[in-house]
Structure formats: structure tokens, C-alpha cells
Scaffold this motif. Structure first.
Motif, PDB file in Angstrom:
ATOM      1  N   ARG A 156     -23.462 -35.667 -50.740  1.00 11.45           N
ATOM      2  CA  ARG A 156     -24.779 -35.046 -50.493  1.00 11.45           C
ATOM      3  C   ARG A 156     -25.782 -35.343 -51.587  1.00 11.45           C
ATOM      4  O   ARG A 156     -26.815 -34.680 -51.656  1.00 11.45           O
ATOM      5  CB  ARG A 156     -24.623 -33.532 -50.391  1.00 11.45           C
ATOM      6  CG  ARG A 156     -23.994 -33.077 -49.111  1.00 11.45           C
ATOM      7  CD  ARG A 156     -23.731 -31.596 -49.190  1.00 11.45           C
ATOM      8  NE  ARG A 156     -23.684 -30.999 -47.882  1.00 11.45           N
ATOM      9  CZ  ARG A 156     -23.358 -29.731 -47.670  1.00 11.45           C
ATOM     10  NH1 ARG A 156     -23.037 -28.954 -48.681  1.00 11.45           N
ATOM     11  NH2 ARG A 156     -23.356 -29.238 -46.455  1.00 11.45           N
ATOM     12  N   VAL A 157     -25.444 -36.290 -52.476  1.00  9.96           N
ATOM     13  CA  VAL A 157     -26.324 -36.542 -53.613  1.00  9.96           C
ATOM     14  C   VAL A 157     -27.719 -36.971 -53.125  1.00  9.96           C
ATOM     15  O   VAL A 157     -27.857 -37.618 -52.085  1.00  9.96           O
ATOM     16  CB  VAL A 157     -25.701 -37.625 -54.532  1.00  9.96           C
ATOM     17  CG1 VAL A 157     -25.643 -38.967 -53.853  1.00  9.96           C
ATOM     18  CG2 VAL A 157     -26.420 -37.703 -55.860  1.00  9.96           C
ATOM     19  N   ASP A 158     -28.747 -36.574 -53.874  1.00 10.38           N
ATOM     20  CA  ASP A 158     -30.118 -36.960 -53.528  1.00 10.38           C
ATOM     21  C   ASP A 158     -30.689 -37.728 -54.715  1.00 10.38           C
ATOM     22  O   ASP A 158     -31.285 -37.133 -55.624  1.00 10.38           O
ATOM     23  CB  ASP A 158     -30.943 -35.692 -53.242  1.00 10.38           C
ATOM     24  CG  ASP A 158     -32.321 -36.025 -52.691  1.00 10.38           C
ATOM     25  OD1 ASP A 158     -32.565 -37.202 -52.356  1.00 10.38           O
ATOM     26  OD2 ASP A 158     -33.159 -35.105 -52.610  1.00 10.38           O
ATOM     27  N   PHE A 188     -24.940 -34.029 -38.848  1.00 16.82           N
ATOM     28  CA  PHE A 188     -25.887 -33.001 -38.424  1.00 16.82           C
ATOM     29  C   PHE A 188     -26.971 -32.796 -39.480  1.00 16.82           C
ATOM     30  O   PHE A 188     -28.171 -32.735 -39.152  1.00 16.82           O
ATOM     31  CB  PHE A 188     -25.130 -31.689 -38.143  1.00 16.82           C
ATOM     32  CG  PHE A 188     -26.032 -30.553 -37.746  1.00 16.82           C
ATOM     33  CD1 PHE A 188     -26.990 -30.710 -36.755  1.00 16.82           C
ATOM     34  CD2 PHE A 188     -25.929 -29.325 -38.367  1.00 16.82           C
ATOM     35  CE1 PHE A 188     -27.835 -29.656 -36.395  1.00 16.82           C
ATOM     36  CE2 PHE A 188     -26.765 -28.268 -38.018  1.00 16.82           C
ATOM     37  CZ  PHE A 188     -27.713 -28.444 -37.027  1.00 16.82           C
ATOM     38  N   GLU A 189     -26.571 -32.745 -40.748  1.00 13.55           N
ATOM     39  CA  GLU A 189     -27.554 -32.530 -41.829  1.00 13.55           C
ATOM     40  C   GLU A 189     -28.642 -33.607 -41.791  1.00 13.55           C
ATOM     41  O   GLU A 189     -29.833 -33.327 -41.877  1.00 13.55           O
ATOM     42  CB  GLU A 189     -26.876 -32.602 -43.202  1.00 13.55           C
ATOM     43  CG  GLU A 189     -25.987 -31.431 -43.538  1.00 13.55           C
ATOM     44  CD  GLU A 189     -25.092 -31.724 -44.736  1.00 13.55           C
ATOM     45  OE1 GLU A 189     -24.050 -31.084 -44.820  1.00 13.55           O
ATOM     46  OE2 GLU A 189     -25.426 -32.589 -45.566  1.00 13.55           O
ATOM     47  N   ASN A 190     -28.202 -34.851 -41.681  1.00 16.70           N
ATOM     48  CA  ASN A 190     -29.186 -35.940 -41.762  1.00 16.70           C
ATOM     49  C   ASN A 190     -29.945 -36.144 -40.454  1.00 16.70           C
ATOM     50  O   ASN A 190     -31.117 -36.542 -40.479  1.00 16.70           O
ATOM     51  CB  ASN A 190     -28.502 -37.229 -42.241  1.00 16.70           C
ATOM     52  CG  ASN A 190     -28.271 -37.179 -43.747  1.00 16.70           C
ATOM     53  OD1 ASN A 190     -28.629 -36.199 -44.399  1.00 16.70           O
ATOM     54  ND2 ASN A 190     -27.683 -38.208 -44.301  1.00 16.70           N
ATOM     55  N   THR A 191     -29.289 -35.839 -39.347  1.00 11.66           N
ATOM     56  CA  THR A 191     -30.004 -35.921 -38.069  1.00 11.66           C
ATOM     57  C   THR A 191     -31.053 -34.811 -38.001  1.00 11.66           C
ATOM     58  O   THR A 191     -32.155 -35.009 -37.454  1.00 11.66           O
ATOM     59  CB  THR A 191     -29.012 -35.823 -36.888  1.00 11.66           C
ATOM     60  OG1 THR A 191     -28.055 -36.870 -37.032  1.00 11.66           O
ATOM     61  CG2 THR A 191     -29.716 -35.971 -35.549  1.00 11.66           C
ATOM     62  N   PHE A 192     -30.741 -33.665 -38.556  1.00 13.55           N
ATOM     63  CA  PHE A 192     -31.700 -32.550 -38.641  1.00 13.55           C
ATOM     64  C   PHE A 192     -32.985 -33.014 -39.342  1.00 13.55           C
ATOM     65  O   PHE A 192     -34.101 -32.734 -38.904  1.00 13.55           O
ATOM     66  CB  PHE A 192     -31.023 -31.419 -39.420  1.00 13.55           C
ATOM     67  CG  PHE A 192     -31.877 -30.217 -39.689  1.00 13.55           C
ATOM     68  CD1 PHE A 192     -32.017 -29.229 -38.730  1.00 13.55           C
ATOM     69  CD2 PHE A 192     -32.520 -30.052 -40.911  1.00 13.55           C
ATOM     70  CE1 PHE A 192     -32.801 -28.106 -38.977  1.00 13.55           C
ATOM     71  CE2 PHE A 192     -33.300 -28.943 -41.165  1.00 13.55           C
ATOM     72  CZ  PHE A 192     -33.442 -27.966 -40.198  1.00 13.55           C
ATOM     73  N   GLY A 215     -37.134 -44.086 -44.631  1.00 12.66           N
ATOM     74  CA  GLY A 215     -36.344 -45.156 -45.246  1.00 12.66           C
ATOM     75  C   GLY A 215     -35.077 -44.645 -45.885  1.00 12.66           C
ATOM     76  O   GLY A 215     -34.686 -43.490 -45.716  1.00 12.66           O
ATOM     77  N   GLY A 216     -34.421 -45.557 -46.616  1.00 11.34           N
ATOM     78  CA  GLY A 216     -33.182 -45.212 -47.314  1.00 11.34           C
ATOM     79  C   GLY A 216     -31.963 -45.616 -46.511  1.00 11.34           C
ATOM     80  O   GLY A 216     -32.061 -46.023 -45.350  1.00 11.34           O
ATOM     81  N   HIS A 217     -30.813 -45.465 -47.154  1.00 14.36           N
ATOM     82  CA  HIS A 217     -29.560 -45.891 -46.530  1.00 14.36           C
ATOM     83  C   HIS A 217     -29.012 -44.811 -45.606  1.00 14.36           C
ATOM     84  O   HIS A 217     -28.042 -45.043 -44.886  1.00 14.36           O
ATOM     85  CB  HIS A 217     -28.554 -46.216 -47.642  1.00 14.36           C
ATOM     86  CG  HIS A 217     -27.215 -46.639 -47.142  1.00 14.36           C
ATOM     87  ND1 HIS A 217     -27.055 -47.562 -46.134  1.00 14.36           N
ATOM     88  CD2 HIS A 217     -25.967 -46.265 -47.485  1.00 14.36           C
ATOM     89  CE1 HIS A 217     -25.765 -47.739 -45.907  1.00 14.36           C
ATOM     90  NE2 HIS A 217     -25.087 -46.950 -46.701  1.00 14.36           N
ATOM     91  N   CYS A 218     -29.628 -43.618 -45.604  1.00 15.00           N
ATOM     92  CA  CYS A 218     -29.002 -42.499 -44.879  1.00 15.00           C
ATOM     93  C   CYS A 218     -29.792 -42.025 -43.666  1.00 15.00           C
ATOM     94  O   CYS A 218     -29.313 -42.113 -42.539  1.00 15.00           O
ATOM     95  CB  CYS A 218     -28.810 -41.324 -45.834  1.00 15.00           C
ATOM     96  SG  CYS A 218     -27.701 -41.708 -47.194  1.00 15.00           S
TER      97      CYS A 218
END
Ligand SMILES: NC(=O)c1ccc[n+]([C@@H]2O[C@H](COP(=O)([O-])OP(=O)(O)OC[C@H]3O[C@@H](n4cnc5c(N)ncnc54)[C@H](O)[C@@H]3O)[C@@H](O)[C@H]2O)c1
Length: 443
Positions: free
Chosen positions: A166-168, A220-224, A270-273
Motif C-alpha cells: 500500500r506504499v504511496d 477494490f482500493e485502487n478501483t475505488f 498515471g502510475g503503475h497502479c
């Protein structure tokens, strides 16, 4: 079980496979918690730099790597024979999508390759944890069969778990060790081992009942985020047509103390996630003959945003009697988000390519990204240009695509002929009724 005792004592040796944004951050966090950590990567130059006590990532300071290397807690190698000495192995390799066919497909080649390298040396009693983001079912359907090929069984002879990262990167407010980690394993023994390991490093560990639940939690976290960014981007385009400032609307809505969470519009995602992970969820749905409709709806909005920025820029130039073809444009910020050097899937790069294709003459400035390769932006490789009043005045328009905190926005706006602002950085500067700066277009 001896592994759990070794983890509790801090004597277990931890391997981290893949030393990128996630892997290096993890390697440092586990070493800081007192474990001996061995980093493994297929990229010799990365391994060599870490071995010299250097970081190859802007947000991981050299001193953090140097401290652990000097203390003898962190080593790095490309030689997978060390797997035989490792008690716990965290797999942190990329999980991109392949853009083939009508929808992006999960690309698990790195996970499979890492598993193939680990499998021949896998030790009885060791713990393997996948940290890479992936679809629900992947750890057990893809990773586990490769690891079991030599006859050792997960949950009986070795332990297998999943712990989504979960690192940002670049977000100094949340140090990795302070972020709650969700973990699970295949069976009670695996869950006990992974929970014990992560509790040594992270302040809170949330153990869920199955690996699939942990995999789905990450998606779910990232789709949210993907869906909510899509929603606010759609609202922005509507507000632009209605003459309403979308940022004012979001800020006002955010005063509601419950039931609302603010997301900010921008030039794309953008980004890898965030632009990748929802397509892993969509893949899960497709396998069942279902459709992840929110994923595709948000995708159709978010993927359109770079084109929207180009269109708004062209309109603004036309309104001033100019045109996009031949215009001298300065793009400010090309990373995928503020205060980092990562340009993966960056919408700013897409905007630059689109502007090149329409024959605009495009330079960029980004204090975190000194150079962009030719294949990224079109006809030629480009370097970040220094900002000076004369340089800024020489452009027909300045496009603000990333709101890095180390740019002097007031100075930039003072000298610009026309500003296209996709991040609302100009709001405070222009709030004064006596503002006499250049024309500003929100996009
Ligand atoms: N970057 C983030 O902010 C972030 C946050 C949460 C989750 N994730 C997830 O973590 C995973 C890793 O992402 P990342 O951003 O760290 O990727 P990255 O590209 O920065 O790093 C991956 C590293 O793995 C190495 N690698 C590739 N194949 C390998 C192999 N077979 N064996 C050993 N090393 C190998 C690469 O050389 C590279 O150094 C992805 O699944 C991503 O979705 C990333």
C-alpha cells in the motif's frame, strides 16, 4: 513452528525479490526492523547501486540504503542461489497489463519468472509472500503451482501468503511502517507466520480469511480511486461547459462531515497502479462472464482526459488569435503525480505526444524528471528546460500538468502569456479581485 519463533526473535532472513518502488521500500523497512535482508533483482545496475549503499529511487534517500548496507543488514544480488538461505521471501515484481485486444489483459510474466527462479531452491518450512497487485485467485492459481512443482506442498511443506503493498511513493505523510497491512495465507499456519512477520515491521496488521480476499481488497482500493477520479473528471468537463469551477464544488462538498470523500480532477490518471489494477478486477469479472461496468465507465472518462487538455489548449490559443500547430508550449510537470520522478503511464507524457502530433513545439519543465526518452514523446528526446522569466515569456502558453510543491507558481504565472491549469494551482494566486496576470484556462 521454528520459522515463527525465528521471526519473533528477528533472526529469520528475509529475501525481497524485485527492488523497485515497492521492493526497495520494503527491504529498508524490514532491515530497519532488525531483519537481515537480501534483495534480489534481475537488473544488475540496480543491485550494484544498492550494494554500494545508493538508492536508485528519488523518494528513498541514499542515507536509508547506506545505513542498512553499512550495518550489514541489507545486501543485494542477482544470484538466485541465495534463495536456499532465505526464511521468508517477499515477491515485489511488476504486474502490468498487456494492451492486446479490446481490453487490457493481466501480464503475469514477471511473477511467473520470479517463481521459476525461486522454485528449484525453495526450502521446506520457508514462507513465500506475494506483494504484487494481482487478480483474486492469482496467488493460488499461478504462483502456487509453480512453487509446488518440486513436490513441496503449500501449507504443508512451505508457507504461502499474500500481502498487498500500500506504499504511496512521494507521500511523506504516511511512512511505510505506519500503514496498516492486509495479509492472508493458505491455511492457519501460513496466516500465523505472515501475521507475525508483518507485525514486526508494520504498526497494524489486518489478517483476512483467505488469500483471495486480500487480493480483492487491493483491487477494490485502487478501483475505488479509479472510479472516483473518473467521476470527478466527468464532473469537471460538465462544470467547464456550465461555467462552474469544479474545484470550488469539490471543496464545498468536502465540508460535509460524512458520506463524501474528495477526489481531485486532473489531466488523466498515471502510475503503475491506478490505471492498471482495475483491469485486473475486470479480468476477474470476465472470467465469470460478467462485466466490471464501473471500471470501463471510469476508463472511458480518465483515458479521454489528455485529449481534453489538448482540446482546451487549442481553444484557448484560438481565442487569442493563435493556433496549436506551430505554437510554442511549455508543459510544467511530466511525472504521473506531484513530488515524484515516476513517469509510468503519466498523462502528461501522453499530452506532450498529442501536442507533438499536432505540430506544436513542446518543451517541458520538471525538477524531478531531467530527461524524457524519444520513444515516449514523439520525434526527439527532450530535456527539462530551466525556468527563467525570459524563458517563460518565450512560450505562447504554459500547461500546468503536475502540481509539484517545489515550483514557484507565482513566478511562473507572472511571466506566462497564457496558462492552462489542470491542477488548480492558480486558484489562490488569482483569488485577489485585483489579479492582473495572464488569461487562465482551467482544463
Ligand atoms: N509503485 C507503487 O507505488 C506500488 C504501490 C502498491 C503496489 N504496487 C505493486 O507492486 C508491484 C511492484 O511494483 P513496483 O512499482 O515496485 O515495480 P518496479 O518496476 O518499480 O520494480 C520492479 C522490480 O522488479 C524487478 N524484476 C522484474 N522481474 C523480476 C524477476 N523475475 N526477478 C527479480 N526481479 C525482477 C525489476 O527489475 C524491478 O527492479 C506491482 O505489482 C505494483 O502494482 C506498486
Amino acid at each position: 513452528m521454528t520459522l515463527v519463533a525465528d521471526i519473533r526473535r528477528g533472526t529469520a532472513v528475509v529475501g525481497v525479490v524485485g527492488l523497485g518502488y515497492v521492493g526497495l521500500t520494503n527491504a529498508i523497512a524490514f532491515a530497519e526492523a532488525g531483519f537481515r535482508v537480501v534483495g534480489l533483482d534481475v537488473e544488475p545496475s540496480r543491485v550494484a547501486r544498492i550494494g554500494r549503499g545508493e538508492s536508485h529511487l528519488e523518494h528513498v534517500p541514499h542515507r536509508d540504503v547506506a545505513r542498512q548496507v553499512t550495518a550489514g543488514r541489507l545486501t543485494a544480488t542477482t544470484d538466485f542461489s541465495v534463495v536456499a538461505e532465505l526464511d521468508c521471501i517477499l515477491i515485489c515484481v511488476p504486474t502490468p497489463v498487456r494492451h492486446e485486444g479490446p481490453v487490457p489483459q493481466p501480464d503475469l510474466c514477471h511473477v511467473k519468472a520470479a517463481a521459476e527462479l525461486i522454485q528449484p531452491l525453495l526450502r521446506r518450512g520457508s514462507l513465500i509472500v506475494l506483494e504484487s497487485t494481482t487478480y483474486a485467485g492469482c496467488t493460488e492459481e499461478v504462483l502456487q503451482p509453480i512453487l509446488e512443482r518440486g513436490g513441496l506442498l503449500a501449507g504443508r511443506d512451505f508457507l504461502l501468503g499474500y500481502a498487498p503493498e500500500r506504499v504511496d511513493p512521494g507521500n511523506a505523510r504516511f511512512a511505510p511502517a505506519g500503514i496498516t497491512r492486509v495479509v492472508s495465507g493458505c491455511g492457519a499456519l501460513c496466516r500465523e507466520a505472515i501475521e507475525t512477520l508483518y507485525a514486526k515491521v508494520f504498526s497494524t496488521v489486518e489478517t483476512v480469511s483467505s488469500i483471495r480476499a486480500a487480493e480483492m481488497c487491493k483491487l477494490f482500493e485502487n478501483t475505488f480511486r479509479w472510479v472516483n477520479i473518473g467521476l470527478v473528471n466527468e464532473l469537471k468537463m460538465l462544470c467547464d461547459r456550465l461555467g462552474i469551477d469544479v474545484w470550488e464544488v469539490v471543496a464545498a462538498a468536502a465540508t460535509k462531515p460524512f458520506g463524501f470523500m474528495p477526489f481531485q480532477p486532473g489531466p488523466g490518471v498515471g502510475g503503475h497502479c491506478i490505471p492498471v489494477d482495475p483491469y485486473y478486477l475486470a479480468w476477474n469479472a470476465r472470467q465469470l462472464g460478467l462485466e466490471a461496468r464501473f471500471v470501463s465507465a471510469a476508463g472511458s472518462v480518465n483515458d479521454r482526459m489528455p485529449e481534453y487538455v489538448v482540446q482546451r489548449t487549442a481553444e484557448a490559443l484560438r481565442a487569442g488569435g493563435g493556433q496549436l500547430a506551430g505554437a510554442r508550449l511549455l508543459v510544467v510537470g511530466v511525472a504521473y503525480k506531484r513530488d515524484i520522478d515516476d513517469i509510468r503511464e503519466s498523462p502528461a507524457v501522453t499530452v506532450m505526444r498529442m501536442l507533438h502530433d499536432r505540430h506544436a513545439l513542446v518543451d517541458y519543465h520538471d525538477p524531478h524528471v531531467p530527461e524524457l526518452a524519444e520513444h515516449l514523446v514523439g520525434r526527439y528526446a527532450v530535456k527539462s528546460v530551466p525556468l527563467s522569466p525570459e524563458a517563460i515569456r518565450s512560450y505562447d502558453a504554459v500547461l500546468i500538468l503536475v502540481d509539484h510543491s517545489d515550483i514557484d507558481w507565482a513566478d511562473l504565472i507572472t511571466h506566462a502569456a497564457l496558462v492552462v491549469d489542470t491542477r488548480n494551482v492558480t486558484a489562490q494566486l488569482t483569488a485577489s479581485p485585483t489579479y492582473h496576470g495572464p488569461h487562465i484556462v482551467k482544463a
